[in-house]
Write a protein that holds these residues in place. Sequence first.
Motif, PDB file in Angstrom:
ATOM      1  N   THR A   1      32.035 -19.580   3.046  1.00 41.35           N
ATOM      2  CA  THR A   1      31.009 -20.611   3.161  1.00 41.35           C
ATOM      3  C   THR A   1      30.405 -20.608   4.562  1.00 41.35           C
ATOM      4  OG1 THR A   1      32.163 -21.960   1.550  1.00 41.35           O
ATOM      5  CG2 THR A   1      30.589 -23.097   2.954  1.00 41.35           C
ATOM      6  N   PHE A   2      29.067 -20.695   4.609  1.00 41.00           N
ATOM      7  CA  PHE A   2      28.364 -20.880   5.892  1.00 41.00           C
ATOM      8  C   PHE A   2      27.295 -21.926   5.639  1.00 41.00           C
ATOM      9  CE2 PHE A   2      24.576 -18.286   4.801  1.00 41.00           C
ATOM     10  CZ  PHE A   2      25.057 -17.658   3.651  1.00 41.00           C
ATOM     11  N   GLY A   3      27.457 -23.120   6.211  1.00 44.39           N
ATOM     12  CA  GLY A   3      26.526 -24.207   5.927  1.00 44.39           C
ATOM     13  C   GLY A   3      26.400 -24.416   4.435  1.00 44.39           C
ATOM     14  N   GLU A   4      25.172 -24.360   3.926  1.00 48.46           N
ATOM     15  CA  GLU A   4      24.950 -24.557   2.493  1.00 48.46           C
ATOM     16  C   GLU A   4      25.045 -23.258   1.698  1.00 48.46           C
ATOM     17  OE1 GLU A   4      21.319 -26.721   1.871  1.00 48.46           O
ATOM     18  OE2 GLU A   4      22.010 -28.422   3.070  1.00 48.46           O
ATOM     19  N   GLY A   5      25.372 -22.170   2.372  1.00 41.92           N
ATOM     20  CA  GLY A   5      25.440 -20.875   1.692  1.00 41.92           C
ATOM     21  C   GLY A   5      26.864 -20.492   1.332  1.00 41.92           C
ATOM     22  N   GLN A   6      26.960 -19.671   0.280  1.00 41.83           N
ATOM     23  CA  GLN A   6      28.261 -19.144  -0.136  1.00 41.83           C
ATOM     24  C   GLN A   6      28.131 -17.664  -0.438  1.00 41.83           C
ATOM     25  OE1 GLN A   6      29.693 -21.491  -3.433  1.00 41.83           O
ATOM     26  NE2 GLN A   6      31.287 -22.314  -2.109  1.00 41.83           N
ATOM     27  N   LEU A   7      28.893 -16.875   0.273  1.00 41.14           N
ATOM     28  CA  LEU A   7      28.916 -15.432   0.047  1.00 41.14           C
ATOM     29  C   LEU A   7      30.164 -15.112  -0.764  1.00 41.14           C
ATOM     30  CD1 LEU A   7      27.392 -12.798   1.005  1.00 41.14           C
ATOM     31  CD2 LEU A   7      29.194 -12.598   2.726  1.00 41.14           C
ATOM     32  N   LYS A   8      29.980 -14.395  -1.876  1.00 44.41           N
ATOM     33  CA  LYS A   8      31.120 -14.095  -2.754  1.00 44.41           C
ATOM     34  C   LYS A   8      31.444 -12.607  -2.713  1.00 44.41           C
ATOM     35  CE  LYS A   8      29.856 -17.902  -5.732  1.00 44.41           C
ATOM     36  NZ  LYS A   8      29.275 -18.335  -7.015  1.00 44.41           N
ATOM     37  N   THR A   9      32.699 -12.289  -2.951  1.00 43.93           N
ATOM     38  CA  THR A   9      33.128 -10.895  -2.858  1.00 43.93           C
ATOM     39  C   THR A   9      33.404 -10.297  -4.231  1.00 43.93           C
ATOM     40  OG1 THR A   9      35.485 -11.411  -2.713  1.00 43.93           O
ATOM     41  CG2 THR A   9      34.254 -11.384  -0.656  1.00 43.93           C
ATOM     42  N   LEU A  10      33.103  -9.005  -4.349  1.00 44.97           N
ATOM     43  CA  LEU A  10      33.463  -8.230  -5.535  1.00 44.97           C
ATOM     44  C   LEU A  10      34.185  -6.989  -5.020  1.00 44.97           C
ATOM     45  CD1 LEU A  10      30.132  -9.085  -5.840  1.00 44.97           C
ATOM     46  CD2 LEU A  10      30.668  -8.410  -8.162  1.00 44.97           C
ATOM     47  N   PHE A  11      35.397  -6.779  -5.478  1.00 44.51           N
ATOM     48  CA  PHE A  11      36.175  -5.608  -5.059  1.00 44.51           C
ATOM     49  C   PHE A  11      35.646  -4.397  -5.823  1.00 44.51           C
ATOM     50  CE2 PHE A  11      40.451  -3.318  -5.430  1.00 44.51           C
ATOM     51  CZ  PHE A  11      40.332  -2.730  -4.179  1.00 44.51           C
ATOM     52  N   THR A  12      35.080  -3.426  -5.091  1.00 42.42           N
ATOM     53  CA  THR A  12      34.447  -2.256  -5.726  1.00 42.42           C
ATOM     54  C   THR A  12      34.960  -0.964  -5.087  1.00 42.42           C
ATOM     55  OG1 THR A  12      32.561  -2.649  -4.230  1.00 42.42           O
ATOM     56  CG2 THR A  12      32.331  -3.421  -6.491  1.00 42.42           C
ATOM     57  N   PRO A  13      36.246  -0.650  -5.262  1.00 48.82           N
ATOM     58  CA  PRO A  13      36.820   0.543  -4.628  1.00 48.82           C
ATOM     59  C   PRO A  13      36.250   1.837  -5.196  1.00 48.82           C
ATOM     60  CG  PRO A  13      38.358  -0.348  -6.232  1.00 48.82           C
ATOM     61  CD  PRO A  13      37.213  -1.325  -6.145  1.00 48.82           C
ATOM     62  N   GLY A  14      36.413   2.917  -4.445  1.00 48.84           N
ATOM     63  CA  GLY A  14      35.953   4.232  -4.893  1.00 48.84           C
ATOM     64  C   GLY A  14      35.406   5.039  -3.726  1.00 48.84           C
ATOM     65  N   HIS A  15      34.362   4.516  -3.071  1.00 44.27           N
ATOM     66  CA  HIS A  15      33.868   5.169  -1.838  1.00 44.27           C
ATOM     67  C   HIS A  15      35.001   5.181  -0.800  1.00 44.27           C
ATOM     68  CE1 HIS A  15      31.261   6.363   1.404  1.00 44.27           C
ATOM     69  NE2 HIS A  15      31.472   5.240   2.053  1.00 44.27           N
ATOM     70  N   THR A  16      35.663   4.040  -0.669  1.00 47.61           N
ATOM     71  CA  THR A  16      36.926   3.931   0.077  1.00 47.61           C
ATOM     72  C   THR A  16      37.847   3.055  -0.775  1.00 47.61           C
ATOM     73  OG1 THR A  16      36.277   1.913   1.239  1.00 47.61           O
ATOM     74  CG2 THR A  16      35.737   4.007   2.332  1.00 47.61           C
ATOM     75  N   PRO A  17      39.149   3.053  -0.471  1.00 49.73           N
ATOM     76  CA  PRO A  17      40.071   2.245  -1.295  1.00 49.73           C
ATOM     77  C   PRO A  17      39.817   0.741  -1.190  1.00 49.73           C
ATOM     78  CG  PRO A  17      41.281   3.871  -0.002  1.00 49.73           C
ATOM     79  CD  PRO A  17      39.871   3.898   0.499  1.00 49.73           C
ATOM     80  N   GLY A  18      39.214   0.302  -0.076  1.00 45.56           N
ATOM     81  CA  GLY A  18      39.018  -1.139   0.126  1.00 45.56           C
ATOM     82  C   GLY A  18      37.561  -1.548   0.138  1.00 45.56           C
ATOM     83  N   SER A  19      36.700  -0.806  -0.559  1.00 47.90           N
ATOM     84  CA  SER A  19      35.272  -1.146  -0.543  1.00 47.90           C
ATOM     85  C   SER A  19      35.012  -2.477  -1.251  1.00 47.90           C
ATOM     86  CB  SER A  19      34.446  -0.052  -1.224  1.00 47.90           C
ATOM     87  OG  SER A  19      34.251   1.054  -0.360  1.00 47.90           O
ATOM     88  N   ILE A  20      34.172  -3.282  -0.616  1.00 48.23           N
ATOM     89  CA  ILE A  20      33.822  -4.618  -1.094  1.00 48.23           C
ATOM     90  C   ILE A  20      32.301  -4.702  -1.203  1.00 48.23           C
ATOM     91  CG2 ILE A  20      33.664  -7.033  -0.284  1.00 48.23           C
ATOM     92  CD1 ILE A  20      36.417  -6.550  -1.249  1.00 48.23           C
ATOM     93  N   SER A  21      31.810  -5.367  -2.259  1.00 51.50           N
ATOM     94  CA  SER A  21      30.402  -5.750  -2.316  1.00 51.50           C
ATOM     95  C   SER A  21      30.349  -7.269  -2.174  1.00 51.50           C
ATOM     96  CB  SER A  21      29.767  -5.322  -3.637  1.00 51.50           C
ATOM     97  OG  SER A  21      29.848  -3.913  -3.798  1.00 51.50           O
ATOM     98  N   PHE A  22      29.220  -7.774  -1.685  1.00 46.81           N
ATOM     99  CA  PHE A  22      29.071  -9.215  -1.487  1.00 46.81           C
ATOM    100  C   PHE A  22      27.846  -9.694  -2.262  1.00 46.81           C
ATOM    101  CE2 PHE A  22      30.891  -7.593   2.506  1.00 46.81           C
ATOM    102  CZ  PHE A  22      32.003  -8.404   2.658  1.00 46.81           C
ATOM    103  N   SER A  23      27.963 -10.849  -2.925  1.00 46.54           N
ATOM    104  CA  SER A  23      26.784 -11.415  -3.583  1.00 46.54           C
ATOM    105  C   SER A  23      26.436 -12.757  -2.947  1.00 46.54           C
ATOM    106  CB  SER A  23      27.009 -11.576  -5.089  1.00 46.54           C
ATOM    107  OG  SER A  23      27.937 -12.599  -5.353  1.00 46.54           O
ATOM    108  N   LEU A  24      25.145 -13.053  -2.970  1.00 43.47           N
ATOM    109  CA  LEU A  24      24.641 -14.275  -2.323  1.00 43.47           C
ATOM    110  C   LEU A  24      23.440 -14.792  -3.092  1.00 43.47           C
ATOM    111  CD1 LEU A  24      24.507 -16.179   0.219  1.00 43.47           C
ATOM    112  CD2 LEU A  24      22.902 -14.517   1.193  1.00 43.47           C
ATOM    113  N   GLU A  25      23.474 -16.079  -3.448  1.00 48.44           N
ATOM    114  CA  GLU A  25      22.308 -16.714  -4.065  1.00 48.44           C
ATOM    115  C   GLU A  25      21.450 -17.331  -2.973  1.00 48.44           C
ATOM    116  OE1 GLU A  25      23.139 -19.519  -7.234  1.00 48.44           O
ATOM    117  OE2 GLU A  25      24.644 -18.145  -8.046  1.00 48.44           O
ATOM    118  N   ILE A  26      20.142 -16.994  -3.006  1.00 51.36           N
ATOM    119  CA  ILE A  26      19.180 -17.660  -2.131  1.00 51.36           C
ATOM    120  C   ILE A  26      18.117 -18.240  -3.055  1.00 51.36           C
ATOM    121  CG2 ILE A  26      17.555 -17.450  -0.230  1.00 51.36           C
ATOM    122  CD1 ILE A  26      19.088 -15.091   0.838  1.00 51.36           C
ATOM    123  N   GLY A  27      18.128 -19.571  -3.216  1.00 51.29           N
ATOM    124  CA  GLY A  27      17.240 -20.190  -4.196  1.00 51.29           C
ATOM    125  C   GLY A  27      17.564 -19.654  -5.565  1.00 51.29           C
ATOM    126  N   SER A  28      16.549 -19.132  -6.264  1.00 51.26           N
ATOM    127  CA  SER A  28      16.776 -18.615  -7.617  1.00 51.26           C
ATOM    128  C   SER A  28      17.073 -17.117  -7.600  1.00 51.26           C
ATOM    129  CB  SER A  28      15.548 -18.885  -8.487  1.00 51.26           C
ATOM    130  OG  SER A  28      14.431 -18.218  -7.922  1.00 51.26           O
TER     131      SER A  28
END
Length: 213
Positions: A119-146
């Motif tokens: 959480t940062f202020g009114e924002g929320q960044l969420k994580t998706l574990f997406t290994p393969g490129h490296t064993p610990g690769s992470i993607s992040f999703s973020l809603e901005i408005g719609s």
Amino acid sequence: MAIVKQTFPVGLYQCNCSIIYCDKTLEAIIIDPGSEPETIVAKVESKGLKVKYLLHTHAHLDHFGATSKVKEKCSAVIGLHKADEFLYNLHEQQSAMLGLPQTTISTIDHYIQDNEEFTFGEGQLKTLFTPGHTPGSISFSLEIGSELFLFSGDTLFNGGIGRTDFPGGDSELIVKSIKDRLYTLDGDCRVIPGHGDETLIGKEKRSNPFVRA
Ligand SMILES: [Zn+2]
Ligand SMILES: [Zn+2]
């Protein structure tokens, strides 16, 4: 609009670094401070941002080369998936292999988990574990408005996918991660890859030659 996103390429490999912040509280997260710490810090200071987290999609040096210098200026929490810690610790070998300047590293303060929310202020960044490129690769999703944004690191690119011939890479796992975790997102989701141009999940599902839906 309370949540703002700025993405800009840094360093020899033009890693896409993103600063996301809440313009009401000025709380911010930096994703992949890969190089050019002065550039990153100048952007933070020009807006008066309070950086809470320095988060990494994975531990290739072109994605964390500025982390410790940025941390000196803004004492944020450094986050990385535990499965990439060995790569983080191999920074000297990476700098020799990639032709990047040597860097010091700071301690990892937080091991990023799958389905975690930052959480940062009114924002929320969420994580998706997406290994393969490296064993610990992470993607992040973020809603901005719609709109939904995905920071896909070196897992999914515009018309490509990440290399899997580095230590810990897995060519079957990266395809599974993309199909199971990324192609299940809305087709309108805007993808900010670790390098290169933005794309859409729907476009990649239709035309990415490496992973068709
Ligand atoms: Zn990489
Ligand atoms: Zn990269």
